[in-house]
Design a protein around this motif. Sequence first.
Motif, mmCIF file in Angstrom:
data_model
loop_
_atom_site.group_PDB
_atom_site.id
_atom_site.type_symbol
_atom_site.label_atom_id
_atom_site.label_comp_id
_atom_site.label_asym_id
_atom_site.label_seq_id
_atom_site.Cartn_x
_atom_site.Cartn_y
_atom_site.Cartn_z
ATOM 1 N N VAL A 175 -58.371 -24.803 53.694
ATOM 2 C CA VAL A 175 -57.942 -23.964 54.808
ATOM 3 C C VAL A 175 -57.492 -24.855 55.957
ATOM 4 C CG1 VAL A 175 -59.380 -22.001 54.205
ATOM 5 C CG2 VAL A 175 -60.256 -23.707 55.775
ATOM 6 N N CYS A 182 -54.900 -20.652 61.697
ATOM 7 C CA CYS A 182 -55.537 -19.347 61.571
ATOM 8 C C CYS A 182 -55.338 -18.501 62.827
ATOM 9 C CB CYS A 182 -57.027 -19.548 61.311
ATOM 10 S SG CYS A 182 -57.952 -18.003 61.148
ATOM 11 N N CYS A 208 -57.982 -12.942 54.502
ATOM 12 C CA CYS A 208 -58.671 -13.763 53.500
ATOM 13 C C CYS A 208 -60.094 -13.269 53.263
ATOM 14 C CB CYS A 208 -58.668 -15.228 53.920
ATOM 15 S SG CYS A 208 -59.445 -15.554 55.529
ATOM 16 N N PHE A 232 -64.250 -16.985 51.694
ATOM 17 C CA PHE A 232 -63.833 -17.157 53.081
ATOM 18 C C PHE A 232 -64.770 -16.413 54.022
ATOM 19 C CE2 PHE A 232 -60.047 -17.296 50.409
ATOM 20 C CZ PHE A 232 -59.556 -18.550 50.726
ATOM 21 N N VAL A 247 -61.272 -18.655 60.554
ATOM 22 C CA VAL A 247 -61.607 -18.841 59.136
ATOM 23 C C VAL A 247 -62.537 -20.033 58.919
ATOM 24 C CG1 VAL A 247 -59.579 -20.266 58.581
ATOM 25 C CG2 VAL A 247 -60.638 -18.900 56.797
ATOM 26 N N LEU A 306 -64.168 -21.953 55.355
ATOM 27 C CA LEU A 306 -64.170 -22.022 53.902
ATOM 28 C C LEU A 306 -65.613 -22.142 53.430
ATOM 29 C CD1 LEU A 306 -62.539 -22.159 51.300
ATOM 30 C CD2 LEU A 306 -62.390 -24.634 51.630
ATOM 31 N N ALA A 340 -54.692 -16.147 49.711
ATOM 32 C CA ALA A 340 -53.693 -17.118 50.160
ATOM 33 C C ALA A 340 -52.327 -16.470 50.353
ATOM 34 C CB ALA A 340 -53.598 -18.258 49.153
ATOM 35 N N CYS A 374 -52.157 -14.263 53.585
ATOM 36 C CA CYS A 374 -52.283 -14.891 54.896
ATOM 37 C C CYS A 374 -50.916 -14.979 55.573
ATOM 38 C CB CYS A 374 -52.894 -16.280 54.777
ATOM 39 S SG CYS A 374 -53.119 -17.071 56.389
ATOM 40 N N ILE A 402 -53.915 -21.088 54.195
ATOM 41 C CA ILE A 402 -54.706 -21.348 52.993
ATOM 42 C C ILE A 402 -53.826 -21.994 51.925
ATOM 43 C CG2 ILE A 402 -56.084 -20.308 51.152
ATOM 44 C CD1 ILE A 402 -56.479 -17.902 53.121
#
Length: 84
Positions: free
Chosen positions: A10, A15, A21, A29, A37, A39, A56, A59, A64
Amino acid sequence: MSGTGIEVTVHPERCMAMGHCRAAAPVVFGADDSGWVRLLEPRPAADRPDDVLHAAESCPVTAIDVDESPAGATPGGIPTFGGL
């Protein structure tokens, strides 16, 4: 649990805390206290690859990356999502 052969990265600096996600793959996530975000599982379990790929692709800011190279494969041969 064993991993899927995919690896997730990520980019928190991209973000926008929209939560797509987390909705798609909440075990992989998460979010920090401000909603950005985090991970949780960089090498997801074998039952999660579709959720991770959906996250992904969903997003809107391509925060991602998913490397679908199986373990031991040479990098560069398989495309990633979000790594534009």
